[in-house]
Scaffold this motif. Structure first.
Motif, short mmCIF file in Angstrom:
data_model
loop_
_atom_site.label_atom_id
_atom_site.label_comp_id
_atom_site.label_asym_id
_atom_site.label_seq_id
_atom_site.Cartn_x
_atom_site.Cartn_y
_atom_site.Cartn_z
N ARG A 6 -10.89 8.81 13.87
CA ARG A 6 -12.24 8.27 13.98
C ARG A 6 -13.25 9.17 13.25
O ARG A 6 -14.08 8.68 12.48
CB ARG A 6 -12.65 8.12 15.45
CG ARG A 6 -14.05 7.50 15.64
CD ARG A 6 -14.38 7.34 17.10
NE ARG A 6 -13.50 6.40 17.76
CZ ARG A 6 -13.66 5.09 17.72
NH1 ARG A 6 -14.68 4.56 17.04
NH2 ARG A 6 -12.83 4.30 18.37
N ASP A 65 -15.86 0.13 11.15
CA ASP A 65 -14.65 -0.65 11.45
C ASP A 65 -13.75 -0.75 10.22
O ASP A 65 -12.53 -0.61 10.32
CB ASP A 65 -15.02 -2.05 11.95
CG ASP A 65 -15.51 -2.05 13.39
OD1 ASP A 65 -15.28 -1.03 14.08
OD2 ASP A 65 -16.11 -3.04 13.81
N GLU A 66 -14.37 -1.01 9.07
CA GLU A 66 -13.59 -1.08 7.83
C GLU A 66 -12.98 0.28 7.51
O GLU A 66 -11.82 0.37 7.09
CB GLU A 66 -14.49 -1.54 6.68
CG GLU A 66 -14.96 -2.98 6.80
CD GLU A 66 -16.05 -3.33 5.79
OE1 GLU A 66 -16.37 -4.53 5.67
OE2 GLU A 66 -16.58 -2.41 5.13
#
Length: 274
Positions: free
Chosen positions: A256, A231-232
């Motif tokens: 991603r 996420d970071e």
């Protein structure tokens, strides 16, 4: 002559830098001469190829004389590109720009270009939409920035750069180094490198980056506080996509995948502009 050039001026009569508390190998000064007129010296470049440990060895020059070390990589088609290719007069001041405004503008442009060229625009920028997601949160340093930079420099010398040369640049902070010497590596993407340096300043504050190496169109950074979770890393990857879309377009294809493979826990960031 601006104060920042004084240490280099001293090297013109004291090549070893002894008066500055240094002990330099053979090298030469690079000056801005693109209009045929002599200008103030921009940087000092060693004659020989850098060896592991060289970057750390000359890091004290930063504190002793205000000279920031950086590795310069020769290019096969443009050897010693820094001689005649530098033009700091074309750059603004990094302090005149706000990192988030710069990144927001770059993001919107990159997303627009992606939508024109790619059928799977949504997949490329997922989990983000076309709206600028904002800056990533600061990370906690996992190592000393100088130690991290020295380690990244050694890894580049050993495994990535063919014939790097040590250079010393009179600049107050490493983030400003590309603009200070008038580097034009991203010219096909952004001609005023000071805008990119404003982002580097923000990354310096949030992620402990240092400018470790410059090639003709490549920038290598050390990162003392890299993202530790996916996420970071995704939040940082969005900034990287804005800063240098080629990292995704010509490498990982999606933000991603780039976050997963290039950013989580990685203390070395590389950018390359086509």
């Amino acid at each position: 002559m601006p104060t920042r050039s004084k240490p280099l001026t001293a090297l013109s009569t004291d090549p070893t830098g002894r008066t500055l508390g240094l002990s330099l190998p053979p090298g030469s000064l690079v000056t801005e001469t693109n209009d045929g007129l002599w200008r103030e010296p921009l940087l000092w470049v060693a004659d020989g190829t850098a060896a592991p440990g060289t970057w750390a060895q000359y890091l004290p020059a930063r504190d002793a004389a205000g000279l920031q070390p950086v590795l310069l990589q020769d290019e096969p088609r443009i050897e010693e590109w820094w001689d005649g290719e530098l033009d700091p007069g074309m750059m603004s001041d990094p302090g005149d720009h706000r990192a988030e405004e710069v990144l927001k503008t770059f993001w919107e442009s990159a997303v627009s270009d992606t939508s024109e060229d790619e059928e799977d625009e949504g997949e490329t920028i997922a989990p983000f939409t076309g709206r600028w997601p904002g800056l990533a949160s600061p990370e906690r340093a996992v190592a000393d920035p100088d130690t991290t930079a020295a380690d990244v420099a050694d890894a580049l010398i050993k495994h990535s750069l063919d014939s790097p040369r040590l250079a010393l640049v009179p600049v107050g902070r490493a983030a400003d180094l590309p603009a200070a010497i008038g580097w034009s590596g991203p010219v096909n993407y952004e001609s005023d490198v000071a805008r990119l340096c404003a982002v580097l300043r923000s990354w310096e504050d949030r992620f402990g980056i240092q400018v470790v190496a410059l090639s003709y169109a490549r920038l290598d950074l050390s990162v003392a506080a890299p993202p530790q979770t996916l996420d970071e890393a995704l939040a940082v990857a969005a900034e990287h996509f804005a800063f240098c879309p080629d990292n995704i377009w010509q490498g990982y294809e999606t933000i991603r995948l780039y976050a997963e493979e290039a950013l989580v826990g990685n203390t070395h960031w590389t950018f390359w502009w086509d």
